[in-house]
Enzyme design. Structure first.
Site, PDB file in Angstrom:
ATOM      1  N   LEU A 124      32.203   6.253   7.291  1.00 52.50           N
ATOM      2  CA  LEU A 124      31.399   6.605   8.746  1.00 52.50           C
ATOM      3  C   LEU A 124      31.545   5.856   9.745  1.00 52.50           C
ATOM      4  O   LEU A 124      31.202   7.168  10.516  1.00 52.50           O
ATOM      5  CB  LEU A 124      29.780   5.576   8.072  1.00 52.50           C
ATOM      6  CG  LEU A 124      29.409   5.799   7.122  1.00 52.50           C
ATOM      7  CD1 LEU A 124      28.138   4.770   6.593  1.00 52.50           C
ATOM      8  CD2 LEU A 124      29.082   7.432   6.274  1.00 52.50           C
ATOM      9  N   VAL A 149      33.164   0.638   8.190  1.00 49.83           N
ATOM     10  CA  VAL A 149      32.049   1.620   8.282  1.00 49.83           C
ATOM     11  C   VAL A 149      32.251   1.949   7.015  1.00 49.83           C
ATOM     12  O   VAL A 149      32.550   3.924   7.506  1.00 49.83           O
ATOM     13  CB  VAL A 149      31.054   1.470   9.157  1.00 49.83           C
ATOM     14  CG1 VAL A 149      29.541   1.181   8.166  1.00 49.83           C
ATOM     15  CG2 VAL A 149      30.748   0.446   9.702  1.00 49.83           C
ATOM     16  N   GLY A 193      36.209  -3.975  11.547  1.00 52.22           N
ATOM     17  CA  GLY A 193      36.689  -3.321  10.816  1.00 52.22           C
ATOM     18  C   GLY A 193      35.920  -1.968  10.412  1.00 52.22           C
ATOM     19  O   GLY A 193      35.463  -1.483  11.703  1.00 52.22           O
ATOM     20  N   ASP A 242      24.735  -7.665  22.212  1.00 53.64           N
ATOM     21  CA  ASP A 242      25.787  -6.863  22.260  1.00 53.64           C
ATOM     22  C   ASP A 242      25.249  -5.351  21.933  1.00 53.64           C
ATOM     23  O   ASP A 242      25.158  -4.348  21.461  1.00 53.64           O
ATOM     24  CB  ASP A 242      26.597  -6.499  20.727  1.00 53.64           C
ATOM     25  CG  ASP A 242      28.189  -5.670  20.679  1.00 53.64           C
ATOM     26  OD1 ASP A 242      28.834  -5.076  22.726  1.00 53.64           O
ATOM     27  OD2 ASP A 242      28.809  -4.942  20.700  1.00 53.64           O
ATOM     28  N   LYS A 286      30.501  -2.249   5.260  1.00 51.28           N
ATOM     29  CA  LYS A 286      31.541  -2.668   6.917  1.00 51.28           C
ATOM     30  C   LYS A 286      32.014  -4.178   6.593  1.00 51.28           C
ATOM     31  O   LYS A 286      31.210  -5.029   5.918  1.00 51.28           O
ATOM     32  CB  LYS A 286      29.827  -3.568   7.763  1.00 51.28           C
ATOM     33  CG  LYS A 286      30.985  -3.936   9.102  1.00 51.28           C
ATOM     34  CD  LYS A 286      29.483  -5.008   9.763  1.00 51.28           C
ATOM     35  CE  LYS A 286      30.402  -5.093  11.019  1.00 51.28           C
ATOM     36  NZ  LYS A 286      30.143  -6.033  12.004  1.00 51.28           N
ATOM     37  N   GLY A 335      34.752  -0.222  13.731  1.00 51.93           N
ATOM     38  CA  GLY A 335      33.983  -0.705  14.992  1.00 51.93           C
ATOM     39  C   GLY A 335      35.017  -1.454  15.358  1.00 51.93           C
ATOM     40  O   GLY A 335      36.486  -2.148  14.924  1.00 51.93           O
ATOM     41  N   GLY A 336      34.670  -2.992  16.337  1.00 43.55           N
ATOM     42  CA  GLY A 336      35.383  -3.557  16.719  1.00 43.55           C
ATOM     43  C   GLY A 336      36.004  -4.730  15.512  1.00 43.55           C
ATOM     44  O   GLY A 336      37.845  -5.178  15.353  1.00 43.55           O
TER      45      GLY A 336
END
Length: 373
Positions: free
Chosen positions: A77, A85, A83, A196, A99, A80-81
């Site tokens: 999908l 998803v 790993g 964040d 995730k 991210g920083g």
């Protein structure tokens, strides 16, 4: 004599090689022991946390269950920083987002933050954590699946979010995010600062209801403390509050999330995209909040944004922009709390005053311990 000299030279080279090999082996062994101890400490810390929280943690999955539900990570999908998803399905066929944490880029803190933070929440605008996997070096988090993905894809690639989502939907998303943040700051059992907030971390369900996700940088605040201590900078450039990278602007608190929310709101309404050509023709110091101030001061009734078809949409958009400007005030004391943000969003636009232009001092003394995330 020549043979003796050659033999001495050969013996010297051999001894040097042996010494270098021994030194390299010793260094490698020390490095291995340090890394092994770090990994063991990390695992012990996580296991102690899980044991302490017991029944309060979500369901624990085995890694083979993670592979099975994702069909060996067949459908990705996003990335991210820490790993990737992947889409998966539980035994009852309900969809989930898995995730996978890259342990080479984290020390376990992000994993603990996520489990500790989300396991304490229950709100329609906070993503639900269904379970997790902690098996050796394998770590994964299993979330409810959000079919419309992140907000980022609706406001990126040079396209106005108002065109793709519609101004009513956009306003509802802004309101939902504000409610979720107000809950984190005041509504749950312990105050949670996200650190964040950005479009990438706002997920949308099938009805475009927004849900705040990714609590890897979050901090839990005990009691009613307002100012927190923080050794390292947290967040994403462009959304980080001034006080997070320089204490000259004040203490770090829940107002730091308010700043990130404000920057995101201004981006959501398409102000940055719609003004890009105009800004390119101006000085390099011209940036989109200044453009908004110019519009509000010169012609407060017509913002001049694309795809606004009636006065209701114009007033709703004007409200979002004014709220966004209040949220990005330079000093934390000048920003509203998320409760104040909600009152402004749910109130009448005519009662809102335009805040003063935020100003960042040209000389900033950053923290000595800054490390970007």
């Amino acid at each position: 004599m020549i043979l003796m000299a050659a033999g001495t030279l050969a013996a010297g080279l051999l001894i040097t090689a042996v010494l270098l090999f021994c030194f390299w082996s010793k260094c490698s062994s020390i490095k291995y022991l340090i890394l092994s101890k770090s990994v063991r400490d990390d695992r012990e810390k996580v296991e102690a946390f899980l044991k302490l929280h017991g029944n309060h943690t979500p369901k624990r999955f085995r890694y083979k269950d993670i592979k099975k539900m994702t069909q060996s990570f067949k459908s990705k999908l996003g990335q991210g920083g820490y790993g990737g998803v992947y889409k998966g399905n539980l035994p009852d066929n309900s969809a989930v987002a898995v995730k996978i944490l890259n342990t080479s880029k984290s020390n376990g803190e992000e994993f603990l933050n996520e489990v500790a933070s989300i396991s304490r929440t229950s709100h329609v605008n906070i993503v639900s954590l269904i379970g997790f996997c902690f098996e050796g070096s394998k770590r994964a988090l299993v979330y409810e699946y959000m079919p419309n993905g992140s907000l980022e894809k609706f406001i990126s690639n040079g396209k106005s979010s108002s065109v793709q989502l519609g101004w009513h939907t956009l306003s509802e998303i802004a309101l939902g995010i504000a409610r979720g943040l107000e809950y984190l700051h005041r509504g749950c059992s312990i105050r949670i600062l996200h650190f964040d907030i950005k479009p990438h971390n706002i997920l949308l369900d099938e009805e475009f209801c927004p849900k705040i996700s990714d609590f890897g940088l979050a901090k839990l605040c005990l009691g009613k403390e307002s100012i927190i201590s923080m050794q390292h900078m947290r967040g994403t450039p462009g959304y980080i509050a001034p006080e997070v990278f320089s204490r000259n602007f004040g203490g770090v608190s829940h107002k730091s999330d308010v700043y990130s929310y404000g920057m995101m709101i201004l981006e959501m309404v398409g102000a940055k995209t719609n003004t890009q050509e105009e800004i390119n023709n101006c000085s390099s110091e011209k940036y989109f909040p200044n453009w908004i101030y110019d519009r509000l001061e010169l012609n407060a009734d017509q913002m001049g944004l694309d795809d606004i078809s009636n006065e209701v949409e114009n007033q709703s958009t004007k409200k979002l922009l004014i709220v966004g400007l209040w949220c990005i005030q330079t000093h934390p004391s000048e920003r509203p709390s998320m409760k104040g943000v909600l009152e402004m969003l749910e109130g009448n636009v005519e009662s809102l005053k335009i805040p003063t232009r935020p100003f960042l001092e040209s000389t900033i003394e950053p923290l000595d311990t800054i490390s970007t995330t």
